[in-house]
Design an enzyme around this catalytic site. Sequence first.
Site, PDB file in Angstrom:
ATOM      1  N   GLY A  33       0.831  -1.202   0.000  1.00  0.00           N
ATOM      2  CA  GLY A  33       0.000   0.000   0.000  1.00  0.00           C
ATOM      3  C   GLY A  33       0.861   1.244   0.000  1.00  0.00           C
ATOM      4  O   GLY A  33       2.033   1.197  -0.379  1.00  0.00           O
ATOM      5  N   GLU A  35       5.728  -3.206   0.670  1.00  0.00           N
ATOM      6  CA  GLU A  35       5.599  -3.095  -0.800  1.00  0.00           C
ATOM      7  C   GLU A  35       4.856  -1.791  -1.074  1.00  0.00           C
ATOM      8  O   GLU A  35       3.631  -1.749  -1.028  1.00  0.00           O
ATOM      9  CB  GLU A  35       4.823  -4.299  -1.350  1.00  0.00           C
ATOM     10  CG  GLU A  35       5.572  -5.622  -1.242  1.00  0.00           C
ATOM     11  CD  GLU A  35       6.707  -5.752  -2.262  1.00  0.00           C
ATOM     12  OE1 GLU A  35       6.661  -5.044  -3.289  1.00  0.00           O
ATOM     13  OE2 GLU A  35       7.642  -6.529  -2.021  1.00  0.00           O
ATOM     14  N   CYS A  74       1.033  -0.146  -9.184  1.00  0.00           N
ATOM     15  CA  CYS A  74       2.215   0.417  -8.516  1.00  0.00           C
ATOM     16  C   CYS A  74       3.406   0.556  -9.447  1.00  0.00           C
ATOM     17  O   CYS A  74       4.270   1.390  -9.224  1.00  0.00           O
ATOM     18  CB  CYS A  74       2.573  -0.451  -7.327  1.00  0.00           C
ATOM     19  SG  CYS A  74       2.788  -2.180  -7.766  1.00  0.00           S
ATOM     20  N   GLY A  84       2.479   2.608   5.413  1.00  0.00           N
ATOM     21  CA  GLY A  84       3.689   1.784   5.603  1.00  0.00           C
ATOM     22  C   GLY A  84       4.408   2.183   6.889  1.00  0.00           C
ATOM     23  O   GLY A  84       4.876   1.327   7.652  1.00  0.00           O
TER      24      GLY A  84
END
Length: 462
Positions: A194, A216, A251, A199
């Site tokens: 996310g 990630e 992403c 994070g």
Amino acid sequence: MEGGFDGAGAAEVVAELRESFESGRTRSFEWRVAQLKGIARLIVEKEAEITAALDDDLAKPQIESFIGEISMVRGSCRFALKELKRWMKPEKVATSVTTFPSSAKVVSEPLGVVLIISAWNYPFLLSIDPVIGAIAAGNAVVLKPSEVAPATSSFFARILPDYVDNSCIRVVEGSIPETTALLDQKFDKILYTGNARVGRIVMTAAAKHLTPVVLELGGKCPVLVDSNVDIKVATRRIVAGKWGCNSGQACIAPDYIITTKSFAPKLVDALKITLEKFYGKDPLESADLSRIVNSNHFKRLMNLLDDEKVSGTIVHGGQRNEKRLRIAPTILLDVPSDSLIMKEEVFGPLLPIVTVDELREGFGLINSKGKPLAAYLFTKDRKLEEKFVKTVSAGGMVINDTILQVTNPRLPFGGVGESGMGSYHGKFSFDAFSHKKAVLSRGFGGDVSMRYPPYTAHKQKI
Ligand code: NAD
């Protein structure tokens, strides 16, 4: 999960899974294979439901769902089943004269109970792919899918228990309160996918328990385009990597292009032609483009587009339909570096282009921002390619294409710096969820008195 999942609920789930893990059940090769086969079976038997959930959540075109999510997971499962025995085998390593005689090996042991928190944009893949790695490595797993993709989240909660051992693998649905309750618990590893803001929250919560994390995250993935390229092929690959991947909500989708001032008009023309070929004259009506996931993200994207710093830079697209959450593929040329769209990750169908005099100036521009998850270069110049690989820091790279790094299970997938830490996919997933235990083994022979006290003058001389 039904309402009322709180701290006590989270503690209960983790305690149950820990008990199962400690029974030793998840460690056997057979258990791991049975779970992986269960997931492989789920993909075959529930393909239509997965596709329908992805359609509900994102209006993802069926082929995109198949290529970008379902077949990727099927590939991961097959690869893990094929390689698992080899991955689990202790790795013998050489020994040194200091320990002679001895043998040494690295033993991969499961970590325990792990937590996977996933994102909404590839909600099937990003949830189950890390689970495959965690199971292959012999762990008990809690999966927390994204509430922003509710149909896929509910699919997992309803269907996964029918295919895997529910005493060791659990799905917890929910948003911030449920995730916070989970994060209060002690896990042995957390893999979070996310944005970087959350994070940081995940990493802070993990630090309280000394829990290692794989983060990630995202970032602004640049595409450098040289003037010597095969422009038809290059633009097809850029368009496919941007709009053909969830309308840019990926992403590793191209976030912005860097090209030379002189080449930019040619590139824009070629992009326009390709876009029209792929999505027709009225892309808001195209069934081959996903929609924006929800109105918050729609508004976020409109903010980027309506920033007065980029007014007058739209050279293609710009149409929108708020009710249907659709935004046409949009290209902005010569956007100022202090505009919002160049400061934030786009994560949608808007593609800004930055122009430079010399392409190499682009290396500095990329390195002046947070390290991206992916960086792409289109060129026929081998020297430029070498320099790009050496100079630009990114989670991964592709030369003369986009996105495809994610399809090779022998490549690690993960970020660096602002785009994350740790990696997974293929054996890297197995390693991410294993502890590498050093085991040195000796017999009783060859015992040298040198190492033991008393450290006599004679010993000190030697
Ligand atoms: P999201 O909104 O689905 O959030 C991700 C997860 O975090 C969800 O499960 C959500 O419940 C949880 N969460 C949200 N707020 C939280 C909080 N305050 N505390 C605890 N948990 C919380 O997804 P997103 O963040 O919008 O995802 C988009 C971002 O993710 C982009 O930056 C994108 O680049 C990145 N991304 C990275 C990868 C990768 O593999 N590296 C893949 C997809 C997306």
